[in-house]
Design an enzyme around this catalytic site. Structure first.
Site, PDB file in Angstrom:
ATOM      1  N   ASP A 117      -6.194  -2.201   3.963  1.00 27.37           N
ATOM      2  CA  ASP A 117      -5.802  -1.006   3.214  1.00 27.37           C
ATOM      3  C   ASP A 117      -4.312  -0.779   3.439  1.00 27.37           C
ATOM      4  O   ASP A 117      -3.876  -0.538   4.571  1.00 27.37           O
ATOM      5  CB  ASP A 117      -6.613   0.200   3.698  1.00 27.37           C
ATOM      6  CG  ASP A 117      -6.475   1.405   2.775  1.00 27.37           C
ATOM      7  OD1 ASP A 117      -5.881   1.251   1.690  1.00 27.37           O
ATOM      8  OD2 ASP A 117      -6.947   2.491   3.146  1.00 27.37           O
ATOM      9  N   ASP A 139      -4.296  -1.647  -3.783  1.00 29.81           N
ATOM     10  CA  ASP A 139      -3.823  -1.667  -2.396  1.00 29.81           C
ATOM     11  C   ASP A 139      -4.944  -1.793  -1.369  1.00 29.81           C
ATOM     12  O   ASP A 139      -4.733  -1.518  -0.191  1.00 29.81           O
ATOM     13  CB  ASP A 139      -3.012  -0.407  -2.109  1.00 29.81           C
ATOM     14  CG  ASP A 139      -3.823   0.872  -2.279  1.00 29.81           C
ATOM     15  OD1 ASP A 139      -4.849   0.831  -2.970  1.00 29.81           O
ATOM     16  OD2 ASP A 139      -3.418   1.907  -1.718  1.00 29.81           O
ATOM     17  N   GLU A 140      -6.102  -2.235  -1.803  1.00 27.65           N
ATOM     18  CA  GLU A 140      -7.241  -2.261  -0.882  1.00 27.65           C
ATOM     19  C   GLU A 140      -8.210  -3.371  -1.278  1.00 27.65           C
ATOM     20  O   GLU A 140      -8.463  -3.591  -2.459  1.00 27.65           O
ATOM     21  CB  GLU A 140      -7.957  -0.908  -0.919  1.00 27.65           C
ATOM     22  CG  GLU A 140      -9.128  -0.784   0.019  1.00 27.65           C
ATOM     23  CD  GLU A 140      -9.828   0.566  -0.112  1.00 27.65           C
ATOM     24  OE1 GLU A 140     -10.842   0.765   0.577  1.00 27.65           O
ATOM     25  OE2 GLU A 140      -9.377   1.417  -0.924  1.00 27.65           O
TER      26      GLU A 140
END
Length: 391
Positions: A10, A105-106
């Site tokens: 993350d 983003d993860e």
């Protein structure tokens, strides 16, 4: 069931961190990405400096401006964030093809089958974290655990720029002190109901039987029973799983020289073998492509009884297909080798290798690492040379 190793990555305040990276004047300041005060939008990301004022993602821009009047509001640049995200996901896929994107983003990564090549899961997680920072100047929080639920929790506990591994032997110790709201499905109202029952930490769940939680809260109660014990059977589901991995070459000059052509076939097969091991796949079969100077093209395929990534096995079958289908009638213009179908390492293959065969299979990742460090062909198995007629 094979023990899995899952990594959750993350990025820390991703959009805001990209803006701070690209504009040094923003470093250390409360940055809020999503729009400007007065617009009817919401916060897409808030830097950690802005979070200290209570600003959170999905909050209205109006509320963010009220909480953080001195915040620096930026409309954002999705194209730029997408480009950075693609760079990060390319890093992920260097370590495993089993990557499940959650957002830009993860992501979750299943590295169960990648450990032969890259080391234990914790080591892979640290390598990925280091690579991300070196190549993007951004920090990520990384969790390593036996399943997706625990990996995500692990990535959250030491944010920002955190790293945490939860091993099978310390799952309950890790979970016990966590507040109940760390469990999926526990929002503010559910938290209040649980607190009223005296359930404030994950450990408090352990006193309650499954039938009671299911009767009290339905399916959610049953889920909480399992999650509170660190049980999660969900698999990492890649965005797409490739069906084949291949290499081909157009010769500088058409040739009928069988030894020369087999040499090219050997090089292509070894490149495919390296690709399989790097991407975390076995070959369920192999195809050989032969294009003659007349542009007539033959493609022949053979299935393996046991999926493999071993160069000598791949080449032996590729050589057989080539010799059975090329008789020198015309010069060859192009030759290719493709591994298909692909079988992910860690699933879908019944292991029947033992003794010498298993040692041979385990040897190839070691050879890859040596060749990566000292240059290709530094180390080549003698059996390959023998099969190719060069030893």
């Amino acid at each position: 069931m094979k023990k899995r190793v899952i990594i959750h990555v993350d990025m820390d305040a991703f959009f805001a961190a990209v803006e701070q990276r690209d504009n040094p004047e923003l470093k250390g300041k409360p940055v809020i990405v999503g729009g400007v005060p007065g617009e009817r939008g919401v916060v897409a990301a808030a830097s950690y400096e802005a979070r200290k004022f209570g600003v959170r993602s999905a909050m209205s821009l109006w509320e963010a401006a009220r909480l953080c009047p001195h915040g620096i509001f930026i409309p954002g640049n999705h194209k730029k964030y997408q480009e950075v995200s693609e760079k990060i996901f390319r890093i992920f896929r260097e370590y495993t093809p089993l990557v499940e994107p959650v957002s830009l983003d993860e992501a979750y990564l299943d590295v169960t089958g990648s450990q032969k090549l890259f080391g234990p899961g914790a080591e892979i997680g640290k390598k990925i974290k280091k690579r991300i920072f070196e190549e993007t100047e951004l920090t990520a929080s990384v969790g390593v655990a036996p399943n997706k639920f625990l990996a995500k929790l692990a990535s959250e506990v030491n944010k920002p720029d955190g790293f945490c591994e939860v091993r099978e032997d310390n799952v309950l110790d890790f979970l016990a002190p966590l507040p109940v709201e760390m469990l999926w499905g526990v929002g503010e109202k559910m938290k209040e109901r649980l607190n009223d029952m005296g359930i404030k930490t994950v450990q408090d769940f352990w006193e309650l039987p499954e039938f009671f939680l299911r009767k009290k809260f339905g399916v959610l109660g049953q889920n909480l029973y399992y999650l509170s014990r660190g049980i999660d059977f969900r698999e990492v589901i890649p965005e797409r799983v490739p069906k084949s991995l291949g290499k081909e070459i157009t010769l500088q000059k058409d040739s009928s020289d069988v030894d020369y052509l087999l040499g090219k076939l050997l090089g292509l097969t070894m490149a495919v073998g390296r690709g399989l091991r790097r991407e975390g796949f076995y070959a369920g079969g192999i195809s050989v492509k032969i294009r003659l100077s007349s542009f007539i093209t033959y493609t022949r395929h053979s299935r393996f009884f046991e999926p493999t990534w071993m160069d000598d096995v791949l080449y032996r079958e590729a050589k057989r297909l080539f010799l059975e289908n090329y008789h020198g009638e015309l010069p060859v213009r192009l030759v290719g080798v493709t591994a298909t179908p692909l079988v992910p390492v860690g699933g879908g293959r019944q292991i029947s290798l033992f003794g010498e065969d298993l040692r041979r299979e385990n040897l190839y990742p070691i050879i890859d690492r040596l060749n990566h460090k000292y240059g290709n062909k530094t180390v080549t198995r003698a059996k390959i040379l023998k099969i190719s007629g060069r030893g």
